[in-house]
Design an enzyme around this catalytic site. Structure first.
Site, PDB file in Angstrom:
ATOM      1  N   ARG A 166      -8.445  -0.699   4.664  1.00 44.07           N
ATOM      2  CA  ARG A 166      -7.591   0.353   4.087  1.00 44.07           C
ATOM      3  C   ARG A 166      -6.223  -0.207   3.723  1.00 44.07           C
ATOM      4  O   ARG A 166      -5.569   0.324   2.827  1.00 44.07           O
ATOM      5  CB  ARG A 166      -7.402   1.492   5.096  1.00 44.07           C
ATOM      6  CG  ARG A 166      -8.658   2.262   5.369  1.00 44.07           C
ATOM      7  CD  ARG A 166      -8.389   3.441   6.247  1.00 44.07           C
ATOM      8  NE  ARG A 166      -7.484   4.381   5.567  1.00 44.07           N
ATOM      9  CZ  ARG A 166      -7.221   5.590   5.996  1.00 44.07           C
ATOM     10  NH1 ARG A 166      -7.760   6.036   7.094  1.00 44.07           N
ATOM     11  NH2 ARG A 166      -6.389   6.377   5.338  1.00 44.07           N
TER      12      ARG A 166
ATOM     13  N   ARG B 143       1.441  14.656  13.548  1.00 40.77           N
ATOM     14  CA  ARG B 143       1.942  14.460  12.189  1.00 40.77           C
ATOM     15  C   ARG B 143       1.995  15.743  11.346  1.00 40.77           C
ATOM     16  O   ARG B 143       1.269  15.908  10.377  1.00 40.77           O
ATOM     17  CB  ARG B 143       1.125  13.375  11.465  1.00 40.77           C
ATOM     18  CG  ARG B 143       1.229  12.042  12.172  1.00 40.77           C
ATOM     19  CD  ARG B 143       0.442  10.974  11.469  1.00 40.77           C
ATOM     20  NE  ARG B 143       1.168  10.390  10.347  1.00 40.77           N
ATOM     21  CZ  ARG B 143       0.629   9.475   9.536  1.00 40.77           C
ATOM     22  NH1 ARG B 143      -0.601   9.071   9.719  1.00 40.77           N
ATOM     23  NH2 ARG B 143       1.332   8.976   8.548  1.00 40.77           N
TER      24      ARG B 143
ATOM     25  N   LYS C  61       0.837  -1.210   0.000  1.00 41.50           N
ATOM     26  CA  LYS C  61       0.000   0.000   0.000  1.00 41.50           C
ATOM     27  C   LYS C  61       0.870   1.258   0.000  1.00 41.50           C
ATOM     28  O   LYS C  61       0.641   2.179  -0.786  1.00 41.50           O
ATOM     29  CB  LYS C  61      -0.888   0.009   1.252  1.00 41.50           C
ATOM     30  CG  LYS C  61      -1.527   1.366   1.516  1.00 41.50           C
ATOM     31  CD  LYS C  61      -2.350   1.384   2.789  1.00 41.50           C
ATOM     32  CE  LYS C  61      -1.595   1.600   4.063  1.00 41.50           C
ATOM     33  NZ  LYS C  61      -1.358   2.978   4.474  1.00 41.50           N
ATOM     34  N   ASN C  62       1.871   1.285   0.891  1.00 33.57           N
ATOM     35  CA  ASN C  62       2.637   2.521   1.058  1.00 33.57           C
ATOM     36  C   ASN C  62       3.631   2.772  -0.069  1.00 33.57           C
ATOM     37  O   ASN C  62       4.272   3.823  -0.115  1.00 33.57           O
ATOM     38  CB  ASN C  62       3.338   2.540   2.423  1.00 33.57           C
ATOM     39  CG  ASN C  62       2.322   2.746   3.539  1.00 33.57           C
ATOM     40  OD1 ASN C  62       1.169   3.112   3.271  1.00 33.57           O
ATOM     41  ND2 ASN C  62       2.733   2.511   4.773  1.00 33.57           N
TER      42      ASN C  62
ATOM     43  N   ASP D  86       4.971   0.516  11.966  1.00 32.66           N
ATOM     44  CA  ASP D  86       3.739  -0.103  11.449  1.00 32.66           C
ATOM     45  C   ASP D  86       3.589  -1.563  11.879  1.00 32.66           C
ATOM     46  O   ASP D  86       2.574  -2.200  11.553  1.00 32.66           O
ATOM     47  CB  ASP D  86       3.698  -0.016   9.913  1.00 32.66           C
ATOM     48  CG  ASP D  86       3.478   1.405   9.426  1.00 32.66           C
ATOM     49  OD1 ASP D  86       3.125   2.263  10.251  1.00 32.66           O
ATOM     50  OD2 ASP D  86       3.674   1.665   8.223  1.00 32.66           O
TER      51      ASP D  86
ATOM     52  N   CYS E 163      -4.007  13.128  13.291  1.00 23.85           N
ATOM     53  CA  CYS E 163      -4.721  11.889  12.983  1.00 23.85           C
ATOM     54  C   CYS E 163      -4.648  10.998  14.207  1.00 23.85           C
ATOM     55  O   CYS E 163      -4.058  11.377  15.221  1.00 23.85           O
ATOM     56  CB  CYS E 163      -4.119  11.205  11.768  1.00 23.85           C
ATOM     57  SG  CYS E 163      -2.529  10.487  12.088  1.00 23.85           S
TER      58      CYS E 163
ATOM     59  N   VAL F 165       3.593  18.637   8.651  1.00 20.79           N
ATOM     60  CA  VAL F 165       4.122  18.477   7.290  1.00 20.79           C
ATOM     61  C   VAL F 165       5.204  19.524   7.000  1.00 20.79           C
ATOM     62  O   VAL F 165       5.492  19.817   5.849  1.00 20.79           O
ATOM     63  CB  VAL F 165       3.006  18.551   6.220  1.00 20.79           C
ATOM     64  CG1 VAL F 165       2.113  17.332   6.271  1.00 20.79           C
ATOM     65  CG2 VAL F 165       2.186  19.834   6.368  1.00 20.79           C
TER      66      VAL F 165
ATOM     67  N   ARG G 113      -4.527  10.873   4.794  1.00 19.31           N
ATOM     68  CA  ARG G 113      -3.349  11.726   4.935  1.00 19.31           C
ATOM     69  C   ARG G 113      -2.360  11.552   3.799  1.00 19.31           C
ATOM     70  O   ARG G 113      -1.703  12.494   3.364  1.00 19.31           O
ATOM     71  CB  ARG G 113      -2.647  11.286   6.222  1.00 19.31           C
ATOM     72  CG  ARG G 113      -2.488  12.277   7.230  1.00 19.31           C
ATOM     73  CD  ARG G 113      -1.478  11.750   8.224  1.00 19.31           C
ATOM     74  NE  ARG G 113      -0.213  12.379   7.948  1.00 19.31           N
ATOM     75  CZ  ARG G 113       0.090  13.586   8.345  1.00 19.31           C
ATOM     76  NH1 ARG G 113      -0.747  14.274   9.074  1.00 19.31           N
ATOM     77  NH2 ARG G 113       1.262  14.107   8.034  1.00 19.31           N
TER      78      ARG G 113
HETATM   79  C1  EPZ Z   1       4.643   6.885   6.350  1.00 22.21           C
HETATM   80  O1  EPZ Z   1       3.927   7.972   6.928  1.00 22.21           O
HETATM   81  C2  EPZ Z   1       3.668   5.733   6.232  1.00 22.21           C
HETATM   82  N1  EPZ Z   1       2.552   6.136   5.387  1.00 22.21           N
HETATM   83  C3  EPZ Z   1       3.165   5.340   7.619  1.00 22.21           C
HETATM   84  O2  EPZ Z   1       2.317   4.208   7.485  1.00 22.21           O
HETATM   85  C4  EPZ Z   1       4.368   4.959   8.486  1.00 22.21           C
HETATM   86  O3  EPZ Z   1       3.924   4.687   9.784  1.00 22.21           O
HETATM   87  C5  EPZ Z   1       5.373   6.115   8.519  1.00 22.21           C
HETATM   88  O4  EPZ Z   1       5.741   6.493   7.156  1.00 22.21           O
HETATM   89  C6  EPZ Z   1       6.652   5.766   9.263  1.00 22.21           C
HETATM   90  O5  EPZ Z   1       7.257   4.650   8.696  1.00 22.21           O
HETATM   91  C7  EPZ Z   1       2.678   6.027   4.054  1.00 22.21           C
HETATM   92  O6  EPZ Z   1       3.702   5.639   3.522  1.00 22.21           O
HETATM   93  C8  EPZ Z   1       1.483   6.380   3.239  1.00 22.21           C
HETATM   94  P1  EPZ Z   1       6.898  10.180   8.318  1.00 22.21           P
HETATM   95  P2  EPZ Z   1       4.544   9.438   6.897  1.00 22.21           P
HETATM   96  O7  EPZ Z   1       6.805  11.470   7.587  1.00 22.21           O
HETATM   97  O8  EPZ Z   1       5.266   9.637   5.635  1.00 22.21           O
HETATM   98  C9  EPZ Z   1       7.158  13.512  11.772  1.00 22.21           C
HETATM   99  C10 EPZ Z   1       0.367   2.905   7.842  1.00 22.21           C
HETATM  100  O9  EPZ Z   1      -0.184   2.378   8.841  1.00 22.21           O
HETATM  101  N2  EPZ Z   1       7.089  14.520  10.708  1.00 22.21           N
HETATM  102  O10 EPZ Z   1       8.058   9.290   8.055  1.00 22.21           O
HETATM  103  O11 EPZ Z   1       3.445  10.363   7.252  1.00 22.21           O
HETATM  104  C11 EPZ Z   1       5.889  12.687  11.910  1.00 22.21           C
HETATM  105  O12 EPZ Z   1       4.913  13.374  12.683  1.00 22.21           O
HETATM  106  C12 EPZ Z   1       0.943   4.307   7.922  1.00 22.21           C
HETATM  107  O13 EPZ Z   1       0.421   2.360   6.734  1.00 22.21           O
HETATM  108  C13 EPZ Z   1       7.237  15.855  11.026  1.00 22.21           C
HETATM  109  O14 EPZ Z   1       7.431  16.233  12.192  1.00 22.21           O
HETATM  110  O15 EPZ Z   1       5.549   9.351   8.119  1.00 22.21           O
HETATM  111  C14 EPZ Z   1       6.408  11.429  12.533  1.00 22.21           C
HETATM  112  O16 EPZ Z   1       6.549  11.619  13.917  1.00 22.21           O
HETATM  113  C15 EPZ Z   1       0.642   5.029   9.184  1.00 22.21           C
HETATM  114  N3  EPZ Z   1       7.195  16.768  10.012  1.00 22.21           N
HETATM  115  C16 EPZ Z   1       7.795  11.263  11.914  1.00 22.21           C
HETATM  116  O17 EPZ Z   1       8.134  12.550  11.406  1.00 22.21           O
HETATM  117  C17 EPZ Z   1       6.999  16.400   8.715  1.00 22.21           C
HETATM  118  O18 EPZ Z   1       6.964  17.294   7.842  1.00 22.21           O
HETATM  119  C18 EPZ Z   1       7.890  10.261  10.752  1.00 22.21           C
HETATM  120  O19 EPZ Z   1       6.810  10.484   9.868  1.00 22.21           O
HETATM  121  C19 EPZ Z   1       6.860  15.043   8.398  1.00 22.21           C
HETATM  122  C20 EPZ Z   1       6.912  14.117   9.416  1.00 22.21           C
END
Ligand code: EPZ
Length: 426
Positions: A405, A128, A22-23, A313, A123, A130, A99
């Site tokens: 999902r 989370r 999925k991801n 995950d 969420c 951006v 998201r």
């Molecule tokens: C991806 O989310 C995955 N989603 C998530 O899978 C997964 O848990 C996560 O990576 C970590 O491996 C998809 O690929 C669609 P991050 P993402 O940006 O990209 C912080 C599932 O169950 N952060 O690596 O959103 C954030 O809050 C899902 O399939 C900031 O602070 O994760 C988190 O604490 C859930 N600022 C950390 O970084 C930002 O601009 C890592 O998040 C971006 C992120």
């Protein structure tokens, strides 16, 4: 609305085919926005989130064709053609529901010179933000404004290659930066890039479309921008989270199952951990085999980390396993601040878990008991299914839409290896 009923106690035996990730599929679909020529994706899992991304792309005028119904173990095929973009706005109502839709920001900006995408907001698993996505696009020369809950990004004269240095690893921000950089003018360096296999998959697809990328799988990705990308075909890599979830299902229920269409390389840290708690793992030609016979699993402690570390995950699923293990396990969540929603539900099934800040202390019990449970996210829901496999009596997992999902035909896959599991209307 559906629920899943599991009657615990059955050992698992046979073979489970693993679907495409999925991801990986979601950003790959967004990459279709980068060219007016067709992008064909195969091994695409049939999941609610994937269908949702297809609907979002249609709103931008992308011609989306789903051919080939996904059969168990054989993914579907998407043909995406973003001939002329008819819009560059992703509304709140869309981004709020998924998201991962935020990943369209980079490709829209790179292709059209502008994009308006709703801020996702918090969420179930945490705040989370951006900010890293936005800083990366600004580094590439975009003007980014936040107005009325929207990110408005523009680069009318195109993006310019730059050095983007992330302060910490973000999967989504690396994806947005990479997809923006491939059409930027000149050279971009993405330092402290995420090394998740899904990023490598995205990079390989972009390369097949004509992008010039080096350093995939390392923390330093370099991109030499090109004027345009072209048609390509790409097969989505296997889902390492689904792989790890079923490996843990065997560890918790006992038995012997071959996971096919996947590979041990995708789940190195997970396989090592499962071996340390008493499962046997052996590579096969088509994937690998997981066996656990005899004694209860033993406890082990772990903390979540970006790849190649143990994935967040799979944290909930591992906690279900530790809830039935012999001894005490400490599970530390370092990626998201609120990813223990499964704990109160596991407690209702008789688990002994105490949460202390970012750490859950799990004292294994000889057996869990079936109960009515529900969770507020996808991976947490799957941990309750796993707990149900090992529990005495009947477990009902409500809110199955979370599972749909991200897990393709979960009850069918577990049912065919002997689990007593059924989807029922609520
Ligand atoms: C991806 O989310 C995955 N989603 C998530 O899978 C997964 O848990 C996560 O990576 C970590 O491996 C998809 O690929 C669609 P991050 P993402 O940006 O990209 C912080 C599932 O169950 N952060 O690596 O959103 C954030 O809050 C899902 O399939 C900031 O602070 O994760 C988190 O604490 C859930 N600022 C950390 O970084 C930002 O601009 C890592 O998040 C971006 C992120």
């Amino acid at each position: 609305m559906y629920k899943i009923r599991i009657r615990g106690g059955a050992r698992l035996k046979g073979e489970i085919p693993i679907s495409g990730a999925k991801n990986a599929a979601l950003p790959l679909m967004a990459a279709g926005l980068l060219t007016g020529e067709p992008l064909v994706l195969t091994n695409v899992p049939k999941l609610a989130d994937v269908a949702f991304m297809a609907d979002l792309l249609r709103l931008f005028g992308v011609d989306v064709e789903w051919t080939g119904e996904a059969s168990l173990g054989q993914g579907g095929r998407y043909r995406l053609r973003a001939g002329t973009l008819q819009g560059t706005t992703a509304d709140y109502d869309i981004v709020r529901k998924m998201r991962a839709s935020f990943v369209v920001l980079g490709p829209l900006l790179a292709r059209a010179g502008e994009a308006k995408v709703s801020l996702p907001g918090g969420c179930a698993i945490g705040a989370r933000p951006v900010d890293l996505h936005l800083k990366a696009l600004e580094a590439l020369g975009a003007t980014v404004e936040l107005t009325e809950g929207y990110v408005i990004a523009s680069a009318p004269k195109g993006l310019k290659g730059a050095v983007i240095e992330f302060p910490f690893v973000s999967v989504g921000a690396t994806e947005n930066a990479l997809m923006a950089a491939v059409l930027a003018e000149g050279r971009t360096v993405i330092a402290n890039a995420a090394r998740e296999p899904e990023i490598g998959d995205l990079g390989r697809c972009l390369s097949a479309m004509g992008a010039k990328i080096t350093g995939l799988g390392t923390p330093r990705i370099e991109v030499e921008g090109v004027d345009r990308l072209h048609a390509a075909e790409h097969s989505v890599l296997p889902d390492r989270i689904e792989t790890g979830t079923y490996a843990m299902a065997v560890a918790i229920a006992g038995g012997e199952v071959e996971l096919t269409g996947t590979s041990l390389e995708l789940v190195g840290a997970v396989a090592d951990l499962l071996k340390s708690v008493g499962a046997e793992i052996a590579a096969t030609k088509r994937g690998f085999k997981v066996t656990r016979n005899g004694y209860r699993p033993v406890s082990a402690s772990v903390e979540t980390q970006p790849f190649p570390g143990f994935p967040t995950d799979l944290q909930a699923q591992f906690m279900a396993l530790m809830a039935t293990a012999e001894g005490v396990s400490r599970i530390r969540e370092t990626i998201f601040e609120n990813r223990f929603m499964h704990v109160p539900e596991l407690l209702r099934m008789g688990a002994d878990i105490k949460v202390d800040g970012d750490t859950a202390i799990v004292t294994g019990v000889p057996s869990l008991t079936g109960a009515q449970v529900m969770a507020t996210d996808l991976r947490a829901s799957s941990s309750l299914v796993l707990a149900g496999l090992a529990a005495e009596g009947e477990t009902i997992v409500n809110r199955v839409y979370h599972l749909d999902r991200g897990f393709e035909r979960l009850e069918e896959k577990l049912g065919r290896v002997g689990a007593d599991i059924e989807r029922l209307p609520t």
